[in-house]
Design an enzyme around this catalytic site. Structure first.
Site, PDB file in Angstrom:
ATOM      1  N   GLU A 178       7.548 -20.627  17.817  1.00  0.00           N
ATOM      2  CA  GLU A 178       6.391 -20.165  17.046  1.00  0.00           C
ATOM      3  C   GLU A 178       5.524 -21.324  16.545  1.00  0.00           C
ATOM      4  O   GLU A 178       5.782 -21.879  15.478  1.00  0.00           O
ATOM      5  CB  GLU A 178       6.860 -19.321  15.838  1.00  0.00           C
ATOM      6  CG  GLU A 178       5.703 -18.808  14.987  1.00  0.00           C
ATOM      7  CD  GLU A 178       6.135 -17.934  13.797  1.00  0.00           C
ATOM      8  OE1 GLU A 178       7.349 -17.750  13.597  1.00  0.00           O
ATOM      9  OE2 GLU A 178       5.257 -17.454  13.084  1.00  0.00           O
ATOM     10  N   LYS A 220       5.951 -17.000  20.183  1.00  0.00           N
ATOM     11  CA  LYS A 220       5.343 -16.255  19.068  1.00  0.00           C
ATOM     12  C   LYS A 220       4.125 -17.014  18.576  1.00  0.00           C
ATOM     13  O   LYS A 220       4.212 -17.866  17.696  1.00  0.00           O
ATOM     14  CB  LYS A 220       6.374 -16.079  17.945  1.00  0.00           C
ATOM     15  CG  LYS A 220       5.833 -15.391  16.706  1.00  0.00           C
ATOM     16  CD  LYS A 220       6.934 -14.881  15.799  1.00  0.00           C
ATOM     17  CE  LYS A 220       6.373 -14.336  14.506  1.00  0.00           C
ATOM     18  NZ  LYS A 220       7.346 -13.569  13.731  1.00  0.00           N
TER      19      LYS A 220
HETATM   20  P1  13P Z   1       3.461 -12.425   9.665  1.00  0.00           P
HETATM   21  O1  13P Z   1       3.355 -11.369  10.741  1.00  0.00           O
HETATM   22  O2  13P Z   1       3.399 -11.884   8.280  1.00  0.00           O
HETATM   23  O3  13P Z   1       2.541 -13.589   9.931  1.00  0.00           O
HETATM   24  O4  13P Z   1       4.942 -12.999   9.752  1.00  0.00           O
HETATM   25  C1  13P Z   1       5.516 -13.210  10.975  1.00  0.00           C
HETATM   26  C2  13P Z   1       6.404 -14.368  10.893  1.00  0.00           C
HETATM   27  O5  13P Z   1       7.568 -14.287  11.178  1.00  0.00           O
HETATM   28  C3  13P Z   1       5.814 -15.644  10.485  1.00  0.00           C
HETATM   29  O6  13P Z   1       6.711 -16.671  10.740  1.00  0.00           O
END
Ligand code: 13P
Length: 340
Positions: A178, A220
């Site tokens: 991510e 992600k």
């Molecule tokens: P949000 O969808 O609230 O951005 O959170 C997702 C997430 O896991 C951020 O690390």
């Protein structure tokens, strides 16, 4: 663990019409969410809230492929003594764990951070796998303005993501990779596109150097979107178009799936954007959600921390999960929101 096994887990995480519930708020973050409903953040309240979500049986079974947990939740039991992980598995979803230790200031790069948590990670991954986690999550944070991101921040975060991903795969669990470009600033959508492309290019370069099997990861990313304080807010169609363009430039087809974060978008915008991208036609990877706020905001409000509101909270959660499940296959429409 073979690449095939990792690939099989990754494919379950992005199964058609399903997505990931990001319920991995740290104690500090969930405390902030609870403040919005005037609820004290005790261990039992955190348990009750997560138990309410995981016991939303219909939504969990039909729309949720996986759940990201915080350390405390992975070890917690429901009020009746059932491990929360068992509730998730019984619903057919894959349990996962946040393993990063959060963004810390990056020396000599003012306003930028690098995410920490690599020390001792192999040992933690081994323990989490024993506790039932089949995947992990690590979030890198890239902030944007006229001066940043710097190559220092892009590179340090991409290297950390790659080392984390390799450690997970060596330990037999799938890494969610991510690299989040924040939407908090005043920058426009094209500046977001530029920063996102840079972060993704560098991340995949470092994943290659670290010998990570792309078949066994889930990406992600943020969507390509206007900064929240930007005077010109791009339309839903423009967000979908520009996000797809950047992803096509950066994400190899070997990656089984992309599960977006919501990042501060409204619940309905996050759904609409996902829908438009999936409706746009055939793509080399699955495109789905891994939302935290956009899946939970309505549920937490409807629940309000009161036992008598559990059904209302579950109904709100089930609705958002269903809308996003439809968006994940391009079958959502705005009138479904009002109909409900
Ligand atoms: P949000 O969808 O609230 O951005 O959170 C997702 C997430 O896991 C951020 O690390």
């Amino acid at each position: 663990m073979t690449i095939d096994k990792l690939n099989e887990i990754a494919n379950r995480m992005v199964a058609p019409g399903k997505g990931i519930l990001a319920a991995d708020e740290s104690t500090a973050s969930i405390t902030k969410r609870f403040e919005s409903i005037n609820l004290e953040s005790t261990e039992n309240n955190r348990r009750d809230y997560r138990e309410m979500l995981f016991r939303s049986t219909e939504a969990m079974k039909s729309c949720v492929s996986g759940v990201i947990l915080f350390d405390e939740t992975l070890r917690q039991k429901a009020a009746d003594g059932t491990p929360l992980v068992k509730l998730i598995k019984d619903a057919g979803a894959v349990p996962g764990i946040k393993v990063d230790k959060g963004p810390k200031p990056l020396p000599f790069s003012p306003g930028e951070t690098v995410t920490e948590g690599l020390d001792g990670l192999a040992e933690r991954v081994a323990e989490y796998a024993k506790l039932g986690a089949e995947f992990a999550k690590w979030r890198a944070v890239i902030d944007v303005n006229d001066q940043i991101p710097s190559y220092n921040a892009i590179n340090a975060n991409a290297q950390a993501l790659a080392r984390y991903a390799a450690i997970c795969q060596a330990g037999g669990i799938v890494p969610i990779v991510e690299p989040e470009v924040l939407m908090d600033g005043a920058h426009d959508i094209d500046r977001c596109a530029e920063a996102t492309e840079w972060a993704l290019k560098e991340t995949f370069q470092q994943l290659y150097h670290a010998r990570v099997a792309l078949e066994g990861i889930v990406l992600k990313p943020n969507m390509v979107i206007s900064g929240k304080k930007c005077p010109r807010q791009a339309s839903r169609a423009e967000v979908a178009e520009k996000t797809l363009a950047v992803l096509k430039r950066c994400v190899p087809a070997a990656v089984p799936g992309i599960a977006f974060l919501s990042g501060g978008q409204s619940s309905q915008d996050a759904t609409a954007h996902l829908h438009l991208m999936n409706a746009a036609g055939s793509l080399p990877w699955k495109l789905t959600f891994s939302y935290g706020r956009a899946l939970q905001a309505d549920a937490i409000k409807a629940w309000g921390g009161k036992p008598e509101n559990v059904t209302a909270g579950q109904r709100a959660f089930a609705h958002r999960a269903r809308m996003n499940g439809l968006a994940a296959t391009g079958r959502w429409s705005q009138d479904m929101e009002t109909a409900a």
